[in-house]
Enzyme design. Structure first.
Site, PDB file in Angstrom:
ATOM      1  N   ARG A 119      20.984  41.844  29.015  1.00 49.79           N
ATOM      2  CA  ARG A 119      22.342  41.488  28.553  1.00 49.79           C
ATOM      3  C   ARG A 119      23.322  42.673  28.574  1.00 49.79           C
ATOM      4  NH1 ARG A 119      19.405  38.392  24.734  1.00 49.79           N
ATOM      5  NH2 ARG A 119      19.302  36.233  25.452  1.00 49.79           N
ATOM      6  N   LYS A 141      35.000  45.802  37.801  1.00 53.24           N
ATOM      7  CA  LYS A 141      34.550  44.589  38.497  1.00 53.24           C
ATOM      8  C   LYS A 141      33.174  44.847  39.106  1.00 53.24           C
ATOM      9  CE  LYS A 141      38.871  42.322  39.793  1.00 53.24           C
ATOM     10  NZ  LYS A 141      39.751  41.905  40.914  1.00 53.24           N
ATOM     11  N   GLU A 183      42.781  51.050  51.368  1.00 57.10           N
ATOM     12  CA  GLU A 183      43.089  50.714  49.967  1.00 57.10           C
ATOM     13  C   GLU A 183      44.036  51.758  49.360  1.00 57.10           C
ATOM     14  OE1 GLU A 183      42.263  47.874  48.471  1.00 57.10           O
ATOM     15  OE2 GLU A 183      40.739  47.124  49.851  1.00 57.10           O
ATOM     16  N   LYS A 225      45.516  53.075  40.089  1.00 62.30           N
ATOM     17  CA  LYS A 225      44.666  51.929  39.751  1.00 62.30           C
ATOM     18  C   LYS A 225      44.372  51.912  38.247  1.00 62.30           C
ATOM     19  CE  LYS A 225      40.848  49.009  40.672  1.00 62.30           C
ATOM     20  NZ  LYS A 225      39.753  48.515  41.448  1.00 62.30           N
ATOM     21  N   GLU A 235      42.534  40.814  34.732  1.00 55.45           N
ATOM     22  CA  GLU A 235      43.333  40.191  35.785  1.00 55.45           C
ATOM     23  C   GLU A 235      44.020  38.913  35.321  1.00 55.45           C
ATOM     24  OE1 GLU A 235      41.692  40.837  39.790  1.00 55.45           O
ATOM     25  OE2 GLU A 235      42.527  38.889  40.321  1.00 55.45           O
ATOM     26  N   ARG A 239      47.228  42.895  37.061  1.00 53.64           N
ATOM     27  CA  ARG A 239      46.173  43.416  37.953  1.00 53.64           C
ATOM     28  C   ARG A 239      46.166  42.721  39.304  1.00 53.64           C
ATOM     29  NH1 ARG A 239      39.997  45.222  36.372  1.00 53.64           N
ATOM     30  NH2 ARG A 239      39.317  45.637  38.484  1.00 53.64           N
ATOM     31  N   ASN A 243      45.681  42.814  44.595  1.00 53.70           N
ATOM     32  CA  ASN A 243      45.236  41.856  45.618  1.00 53.70           C
ATOM     33  C   ASN A 243      46.204  41.781  46.801  1.00 53.70           C
ATOM     34  OD1 ASN A 243      42.954  41.123  44.186  1.00 53.70           O
ATOM     35  ND2 ASN A 243      44.042  39.545  43.028  1.00 53.70           N
ATOM     36  N   HIS A 246      45.057  40.868  50.266  1.00 52.36           N
ATOM     37  CA  HIS A 246      43.688  40.353  50.155  1.00 52.36           C
ATOM     38  C   HIS A 246      43.592  38.843  50.301  1.00 52.36           C
ATOM     39  CE1 HIS A 246      42.865  44.426  48.986  1.00 52.36           C
ATOM     40  NE2 HIS A 246      41.568  44.181  48.881  1.00 52.36           N
ATOM     41  N   HIS A 250      41.043  38.546  53.073  1.00 53.26           N
ATOM     42  CA  HIS A 250      39.706  37.993  52.833  1.00 53.26           C
ATOM     43  C   HIS A 250      39.434  36.808  53.763  1.00 53.26           C
ATOM     44  CE1 HIS A 250      38.686  39.585  48.539  1.00 53.26           C
ATOM     45  NE2 HIS A 250      38.201  40.346  49.484  1.00 53.26           N
ATOM     46  N   HIS A 262      36.358  45.363  56.237  1.00 47.08           N
ATOM     47  CA  HIS A 262      37.201  44.934  55.115  1.00 47.08           C
ATOM     48  C   HIS A 262      38.584  45.596  55.191  1.00 47.08           C
ATOM     49  CE1 HIS A 262      38.263  43.707  51.060  1.00 47.08           C
ATOM     50  NE2 HIS A 262      38.532  44.963  50.758  1.00 47.08           N
TER      51      HIS A 262
END
Ligand code: GLY
Length: 365
Positions: A119, A141, A183, A225, A235, A239, A243, A246, A250, A262
Site C-alpha cells: 500500500r 505521476k 519536453e 514544472k 491535474e 496542470r 499536456n 499531447h 499521443h 514520444h
C-alpha cells in the site's frame, strides 16, 4: 535545488553536476528505511544502477538491485507484478524504499511499484535521461501502459527526493537526447519564451550533453514544472497545461504503433494544436512558424513524418483528456503563454481534431 509542494509536504529536486556521488547522504538526511530496492532497466543497471547500489551499501544502507528488460514494452502490469513479487520474495517490508534509477519508463514503473507495494513505500527518483529529469521524475505521476493506451493504469505517488545529475546524460543515446528535449521546448512554449529561445540557441550543446549547458536547462524546466504541479498536484485544472501537444501527439504516437518516438509525436502534436489554435483565433498568428524551426533543429524535418490520421482519430476516444465525451486541448495564446480557455484547456469537437490531423497528414504525406 527546487522544492515541490504536495498535499503531504514537500520534496526537493536536486539538479547538480556530480550530485550522484551525494545520493546516499541525501537519502539518509530524508529517510530511515530498513531496506532499499534500486530498480533499473538492464541497459542502465550496468552503467548506473549497480554503482548506486554499491554507493548505498558503502554508506551502510541494505540495498539490492532489481532489473527489468529495457524499453517501453516493459512498462506493463506484468513487469509491475514480477517486480513486486521479487520484492516480497526478497523480504522487503513496509519499512522499505525504492530508488528508481533510469529513464521515463523506470521512473513510471518503479514509481508505480513503490505506490502500490504494501500500500505504498517511499520512492527516490534518480532520472538518467532528459525526459525523466525534465518531466517524468517530477510531479508524482506513476503508472503502466495497457492495451487501450499509455499510462492508463497508475497512481499519484510523489517522490521523497529527486536527484538529477546532468553529468550522466553523456551515457544517453543521441536519439533519446532529442526526444527528451522536446519536453523542455514544450515548457518554454507554454511558460517562458526566453527559455524557449535559449534552448534553441543552445541546441548543439544540449545534444552534446555538455553539463554546463544541460544543467541550467534541466533546472529551468524543473522550476517551471515544479511551479505548475505545486499549484495543481492532481491535474484538476492548471496542470493540464503540461499536456500541450499531447492530445494529438499521443494519438499520433499510438497510431504509429509506438514506432514514432514520444518526443517526435509531441512535437507534431504541438504544431498541429497550434494550427488549430490559430484557426480558432485563440493563438497569435505566426506562432507555428516560430515553433517549427526550433523543433526541426532538434528532430529534423517534421513535414516528412507521416501517420495514419484515421487511426489517430480512433485513439482520441480513449484519451485521458476527454471529459464528458468531448476532447479537450491546451492552446497557446502566443509563444511562451497558454490561453486560459475554460479550466486551462479548450473543448473542441472530434471533427475539428480529425480535420486538424488530416490537414497535418496532408502536409506530411
Ligand atoms: N507529464 C505531464 C505531467 O506530469 O503532468
Amino acid at each position: 535545488m527546487v522544492e515541490v509542494s504536495t498535499s503531504d509536504g514537500t520534496y526537493d529536486v536536486v539538479v547538480r553536476a556530480g550530485a550522484l556521488a551525494e545520493l546516499p547522504s541525501l537519502i539518509v538526511e530524508r529517510l530511515t528505511c530498513e531496506k532499499y530496492a534500486v530498480i533499473s532497466d538492464d541497459n542502465v543497471a550496468p552503467v548506473h544502477g549497480r554503482a548506486v547500489r554499491e554507493a548505498c551499501l558503502e554508506a551502510g544502507l541494505d540495498t539490492s538491485l532489481f532489473t527489468f528488460p529495457a524499453g517501453e514494452s516493459s512498462k506493463t502490469r506484468r513487469s509491475w507484478s514480477i517486480l513486486t513479487d521479487e520484492l516480497l520474495e526478497a523480504g522487503f517490508g513496509r519499512d522499505s524504499c525504492v530508488i528508481a534509477v533510469g529513464g521515463g519508463v523506470t521512473t513510471d514503473l518503479a514509481g508505480f511499484v513503490a505506490a502500490t507495494f504494501l500500500r505504498g513505500v517511499p520512492v527516490v527518483q534518480v532520472p538518467t535521461s532528459y525526459l525523466a529529469m525534465i518531466d517524468a521524475s517530477v510531479g508524482g505521476k506513476t503508472g503502466v501502459d495497457v492495451e487501450a493506451g499509455k499510462n492508463l493504469v497508475g497512481a499519484f505517488h510523489p517522490p521523497r527526493l529527486v536527484l538529477a545529475d546532468p553529468e550522466v546524460l553523456t551515457t544517453l543515446p543521441f536519439p533519446e537526447r532529442a526526444q527528451g528535449l522536446v519536453e523542455a521546448f514544450k515548457h518554454g512554449a507554454i511558460l517562458d519564451r526566453a527559455y524557449f529561445d535559449r534552448l534553441r540557441a543552445d541546441v548543439g550543446d544540449l545534444m552534446a550533453a555538455d553539463a554546463a549547458i544541460a544543467g541550467p536547462a534541466v533546472a529551468r524546466s524543473v522550476e517551471l514544472k515544479a511551479k505548475v504541479v505545486s499549484e495543481d498536484e492532481f491535474e484538476g485544472g492548471y496542470r493540464q497545461i503540461l499536456n500541450f501537444g499531447h492530445t494529438l501527439g499521443h494519438a499520433i504516437e499510438a497510431a504509429s504503433d509506438y514506432h514514432l518516438g514520444h518526443g517526435s509525436a509531441v512535437a507534431l502534436g504541438m504544431l498541429l494544436e497550434t494550427d488549430l489554435g490559430e484557426r480558432l483565433g485563440v493563438t497569435e498568428a505566426g506562432t507555428r512558424e516560430r515553433l517549427q524551426p526550433a523543433l526541426e533543429e532538434l528532430l529534423g524535418p517534421l513535414d516528412q513524418v507521416s501517420y495514419d490520421a484515421d487511426a489517430a482519430v480512433g485513439y482520441l476516444r480513449t484519451d485521458k483528456k476527454v471529459r464528458r465525451g468531448k476532447p479537450r486541448v491546451v492552446l497557446l495564446r502566443s509563444l511562451g503563454e497558454v490561453d486560459p480557455g475554460s479550466g486551462w484547456s479548450h473543448e473542441v469537437s472530434q471533427s475539428q481534431l480529425a480535420e486538424t490531423l488530416a490537414a497535418g497528414r496532408g502536409v506530411a504525406s
